[in-house]
Design a protein around this motif. Structure first.
Motif, PDB file in Angstrom:
ATOM      1  N   ARG A 249       0.849  -1.192   0.000  1.00 36.00           N
ATOM      2  CA  ARG A 249       0.000   0.000   0.000  1.00 36.00           C
ATOM      3  C   ARG A 249       0.877   1.232   0.000  1.00 36.00           C
ATOM      4  O   ARG A 249       2.048   1.181   0.374  1.00 36.00           O
ATOM      5  N   GLY A 250       0.278   2.319  -0.431  1.00 39.41           N
ATOM      6  CA  GLY A 250       1.061   3.546  -0.494  1.00 39.41           C
ATOM      7  C   GLY A 250       0.187   4.704  -0.909  1.00 39.41           C
ATOM      8  O   GLY A 250      -1.040   4.608  -0.960  1.00 39.41           O
ATOM      9  N   VAL A 251       0.835   5.779  -1.238  1.00 37.91           N
ATOM     10  CA  VAL A 251       0.118   6.985  -1.620  1.00 37.91           C
ATOM     11  C   VAL A 251       0.349   7.250  -3.103  1.00 37.91           C
ATOM     12  O   VAL A 251       1.438   6.990  -3.628  1.00 37.91           O
ATOM     13  N   ARG A 252      -0.686   7.695  -3.770  1.00 38.41           N
ATOM     14  CA  ARG A 252      -0.587   8.057  -5.182  1.00 38.41           C
ATOM     15  C   ARG A 252      -0.790   9.561  -5.270  1.00 38.41           C
ATOM     16  O   ARG A 252      -1.828  10.080  -4.846  1.00 38.41           O
ATOM     17  N   LEU A 253       0.188  10.249  -5.800  1.00 44.81           N
ATOM     18  CA  LEU A 253       0.150  11.697  -5.841  1.00 44.81           C
ATOM     19  C   LEU A 253      -0.486  12.176  -7.137  1.00 44.81           C
ATOM     20  O   LEU A 253      -0.086  11.767  -8.228  1.00 44.81           O
ATOM     21  N   VAL A 254      -1.485  13.038  -6.997  1.00 42.65           N
ATOM     22  CA  VAL A 254      -2.203  13.596  -8.141  1.00 42.65           C
ATOM     23  C   VAL A 254      -2.229  15.110  -7.980  1.00 42.65           C
ATOM     24  O   VAL A 254      -2.621  15.629  -6.935  1.00 42.65           O
ATOM     25  N   LYS A 255      -1.813  15.822  -9.024  1.00 46.55           N
ATOM     26  CA  LYS A 255      -1.802  17.285  -8.970  1.00 46.55           C
ATOM     27  C   LYS A 255      -3.135  17.839  -9.443  1.00 46.55           C
ATOM     28  O   LYS A 255      -3.667  17.429 -10.472  1.00 46.55           O
ATOM     29  N   GLY A 256      -3.651  18.780  -8.680  1.00 46.23           N
ATOM     30  CA  GLY A 256      -4.843  19.513  -9.064  1.00 46.23           C
ATOM     31  C   GLY A 256      -4.534  20.999  -9.112  1.00 46.23           C
ATOM     32  O   GLY A 256      -3.977  21.543  -8.167  1.00 46.23           O
ATOM     33  N   SER A 257      -4.861  21.658 -10.214  1.00 48.63           N
ATOM     34  CA  SER A 257      -4.522  23.073 -10.394  1.00 48.63           C
ATOM     35  C   SER A 257      -5.783  23.899 -10.653  1.00 48.63           C
ATOM     36  O   SER A 257      -6.780  23.398 -11.178  1.00 48.63           O
ATOM     37  N   HIS A 258      -5.693  25.179 -10.300  1.00 47.79           N
ATOM     38  CA  HIS A 258      -6.803  26.118 -10.455  1.00 47.79           C
ATOM     39  C   HIS A 258      -6.276  27.435 -11.006  1.00 47.79           C
ATOM     40  O   HIS A 258      -5.125  27.801 -10.758  1.00 47.79           O
ATOM     41  N   GLU A 287     -13.915  35.728  -4.214  1.00 43.49           N
ATOM     42  CA  GLU A 287     -13.396  36.995  -3.705  1.00 43.49           C
ATOM     43  C   GLU A 287     -14.045  38.205  -4.384  1.00 43.49           C
ATOM     44  O   GLU A 287     -13.372  39.157  -4.763  1.00 43.49           O
ATOM     45  N   ARG A 288     -15.352  38.117  -4.581  1.00 40.98           N
ATOM     46  CA  ARG A 288     -16.190  39.220  -5.076  1.00 40.98           C
ATOM     47  C   ARG A 288     -15.933  39.596  -6.538  1.00 40.98           C
ATOM     48  O   ARG A 288     -16.863  39.780  -7.294  1.00 40.98           O
ATOM     49  N   GLU A 289     -14.678  39.680  -6.945  1.00 39.94           N
ATOM     50  CA  GLU A 289     -14.340  40.230  -8.265  1.00 39.94           C
ATOM     51  C   GLU A 289     -13.913  39.174  -9.280  1.00 39.94           C
ATOM     52  O   GLU A 289     -13.657  39.511 -10.442  1.00 39.94           O
ATOM     53  N   PHE A 290     -13.836  37.910  -8.869  1.00 38.53           N
ATOM     54  CA  PHE A 290     -13.180  36.915  -9.710  1.00 38.53           C
ATOM     55  C   PHE A 290     -14.019  35.656  -9.865  1.00 38.53           C
ATOM     56  O   PHE A 290     -15.022  35.452  -9.184  1.00 38.53           O
ATOM     57  N   THR A 291     -13.571  34.794 -10.772  1.00 37.13           N
ATOM     58  CA  THR A 291     -14.109  33.438 -10.931  1.00 37.13           C
ATOM     59  C   THR A 291     -12.959  32.456 -10.757  1.00 37.13           C
ATOM     60  O   THR A 291     -11.897  32.611 -11.376  1.00 37.13           O
ATOM     61  N   LEU A 292     -13.175  31.466  -9.916  1.00 35.76           N
ATOM     62  CA  LEU A 292     -12.216  30.381  -9.701  1.00 35.76           C
ATOM     63  C   LEU A 292     -12.578  29.230 -10.623  1.00 35.76           C
ATOM     64  O   LEU A 292     -13.738  28.802 -10.674  1.00 35.76           O
ATOM     65  N   ILE A 293     -11.607  28.718 -11.366  1.00 33.27           N
ATOM     66  CA  ILE A 293     -11.843  27.633 -12.325  1.00 33.27           C
ATOM     67  C   ILE A 293     -10.905  26.475 -11.998  1.00 33.27           C
ATOM     68  O   ILE A 293      -9.689  26.648 -11.940  1.00 33.27           O
ATOM     69  N   GLY A 294     -11.463  25.294 -11.797  1.00 38.67           N
ATOM     70  CA  GLY A 294     -10.638  24.120 -11.529  1.00 38.67           C
ATOM     71  C   GLY A 294     -11.517  22.935 -11.145  1.00 38.67           C
ATOM     72  O   GLY A 294     -12.725  23.078 -10.996  1.00 38.67           O
ATOM     73  N   THR A 295     -10.970  21.772 -11.051  1.00 44.86           N
ATOM     74  CA  THR A 295      -9.552  21.498 -10.965  1.00 44.86           C
ATOM     75  C   THR A 295      -9.139  20.536 -12.062  1.00 44.86           C
ATOM     76  O   THR A 295      -9.989  19.994 -12.775  1.00 44.86           O
ATOM     77  N   THR A 296      -7.840  20.303 -12.159  1.00 45.35           N
ATOM     78  CA  THR A 296      -7.302  19.300 -13.073  1.00 45.35           C
ATOM     79  C   THR A 296      -6.951  18.040 -12.279  1.00 45.35           C
ATOM     80  O   THR A 296      -6.976  18.039 -11.052  1.00 45.35           O
ATOM     81  N   ASP A 297      -6.620  17.001 -12.982  1.00 48.58           N
ATOM     82  CA  ASP A 297      -6.158  15.751 -12.361  1.00 48.58           C
ATOM     83  C   ASP A 297      -4.997  15.222 -13.178  1.00 48.58           C
ATOM     84  O   ASP A 297      -5.197  14.626 -14.240  1.00 48.58           O
TER      85      ASP A 297
END
Length: 523
Positions: A249-258, A287-297
């Motif tokens: 067993r172990g950990v699988r690292l996955v990057k998620g970006s925004h 944050e009132r003025e923006f749009t957050l877009i994400g995530t990737t895998d």
């Protein structure tokens, strides 16, 4: 300004639990354990929530798409926790409606409808509204979306429509603040929280652990009856250092970006955007003025650490947004981006998007060695339940700590009268009539009922000390250093808040200079 300190190391050498990792899981376990009367030391090599726990999509949610992978247990647990956490911290968590357009869906409508029926009913929903179907051509929630050619059965060639959409509920969370609030509550219950402190080594000795720690004041040794490895992306590294690594067993690292861009649409609703590759991307008011877009895998094969968004991810997120919204997005529109490494339990799924978000607790208890509990995987929504399960696992080591207590227990600042955030903001406006309303609302969102502790007797912004711009004053910095372990401008601007998006150029250097002066004065 006084730095956050507890008793000196010389008087605290022995603990019941040594927790390695200051992300959401480590902080949540520290809080639960301290509340059960255990002596706890939590060490974090950097700042609280420096990595994965500040790099999420900022959602408390059941994980609608996990139903596709038959993760029913995880989704049900997350849905139950969703409303529970909303009640525990109504200042940093609030309801959010999600619009799920069907015009470009790779999934048939009946499948989405069935999934949303399960989503509405698996977790015993009480407070949040259920799913509805809307015509995007006829309601304000369709504003900003691009019409698609030939989407109505009655359309003739050249006619366009935005089509139908499902609307469902989840919640928003200030993720890194959730970590800090758990650490604060743990400390209030007797835990010692040491940031910028690294586990150098640890050996099993007389049934317990003797650990070597390295912090700002040098290297020292502590002992603990048990260790909890909540190191997130470093969980395998810690196991190797302790000689307890597993082959199976172990950990699988996955990057998620925004990415964060100027607002793409009006309204306080979010969008769940379905892509042809069946992956989904969220677009969320930010944050009132923006749009957050994400995530990737994306699979991450490098060593754990700070990650940055790749050009391929930027292109993917921009293309997704442009497929749906009238206002087109280019890389030059990006005002901020962030990426995190998610430490998922390695279930050997071929697709990074399909890797389980469920958690696995590995309790290594041997007759001839000190006990160790390692945390694999997990998601921010289920951190409280994960901590509760962790304490159940170690009950045989600490039978006196067998009473669960965190369900419904308010987090610091969450004790708003009747849980009514708007009413609380109104009470602040009444108590501080000369303060800008926008400032009071932001402070209430960050600190809840503890806003009064921060504001004190200040009558106007002039009473809050040096002005760094963007609504940030010296008194808030002092509070964050004193009560929340902040030590750098990055801690303040991007983890305790997102004021980095609002302060003027040069503010970060000015904050660092202020911290250097005042931390030196505090000794």
């Amino acid at each position: 300004m006084q730095a956050s300190t507890a008793a000196t190391p010389e008087t605290e050498q022995s603990y019941d639990l040594l927790i390695v990792g200051g992300g959401i899981n480590g902080a949540g376990i520290a809080r639960d354990a301290a509340g059960r009367g255990l002596s706890v030391l939590l060490v974090e090599q950097d700042d609280l929530a420096s990595y994965t726990s500040s790099s999420s999509t900022k959602l408390i949610h059941g994980g609608l798409r996990y139903l596709e992978y038959y993760e029913f247990r995880l989704v049900r647990e997350a849905l139950i926790e969703r409303e529970r956490l909303l009640g525990m911290a109504p200042h940093i968590i609030w309801p959010l409606r999600f619009v799920l357009p069907q015009s470009q869906s790779p999934r048939p409508g009946w499948m989405v409808r069935l999934g949303l029926f399960l989503y509405d009913n698996l977790g015993g929903r009480k407070e949040l509204p259920g799913t509805e179907v809307i015509d995007l051509d006829r309601v304000a929630r369709g504003n900003g979306l691009k019409p698609q050619a030939g989407k109505r059965k009655s359309d003739t060639k050249g006619q366009t429509s935005k089509g139908k959409a499902f609307v469902y509920s989840d919640c928003w969370v200030e993720d890194s603040r959730l970590v800090v609030l758990n650490a604060m509550d743990a400390a209030a219950r007797g835990a010692r929280i040491e940031t910028r402190t690294r586990l150098v080594d640890a050996v099993s000795e007389n049934g317990g652990w003797k650990a070597t720690l390295e912090g700002s004041q040098g290297t020292r040794e502590v002992s603990a009856r048990m260790m909890i490895n909540a190191a997130g992306p470093w969980v395998d590294k810690v196991l190797q250092r302790l000689g307890r690594a597993h082959n199976d067993r172990g950990v699988r690292l996955v990057k998620g970006s925004h990415i964060v861009v100027p607002r793409l649409y009006d309204g306080e609703h979010a969008f769940m955007l379905q892509n042809p590759d069946r992956r989904i991307v969220f677009a969320i008011p930010y944050e009132r003025e923006f749009t957050l877009i994400g995530t990737t895998d994306e699979p991450w094969t490098e060593a754990p650490g700070k990650a940055e968004i790749s050009q391929g991810e930027i292109d993917y997120l921009c293309e997704t947004a442009n497929r749906y919204f009238e206002r087109q997005t280019t890389p030059s529109d990006i005002v901020w981006s962030y990426a995190g490494i998610r430490p998922l339990y390695d279930d050997h799924a071929a697709n990074a998007s399909a890797v389980t978000r469920d958690y696995v607790l590995d309790f290594d208890k041997r007759e001839d060695a000190a006990p160790l509990l390692s945390i694999f995987g997990g998601k921010i929504t289920t951190y409280r339940k994960l901590a509760e399960h962790a304490l159940e696992h170690i009950a045989e080591v600490f039978p006196q700590a067998n009473t669960a207590w965190t369900a419904g227990a308010k987090l610091p600042g969450g004790d708003l009268p009747d849980g009514n955030f708007d009413a609380y903001v109104h009470s602040l406006e009444t108590a501080y009539p000369k303060m800008p309303q926008a400032l009071l609302r932001r402070l209430a969102r960050a600190y809840g009922s503890r806003s009064v502790e921060l504001l004190g007797a200040a009558a106007s912004p002039a009473d809050l000390g040096e002005d760094f711009g963007g609504g940030l004053y010296a008194r808030e910095i002092d509070y964050l250093v004193r009560a929340e372990w902040a030590r750098s401008a990055q801690d303040i601007l991007y983890r305790r808040s997102k004021l980095g998006l609002h302060v003027p150029a040069g503010a970060e250097a000015a904050i660092e200079a202020y911290l250097a002066r005042h931390l030196a004065e505090a000794g």
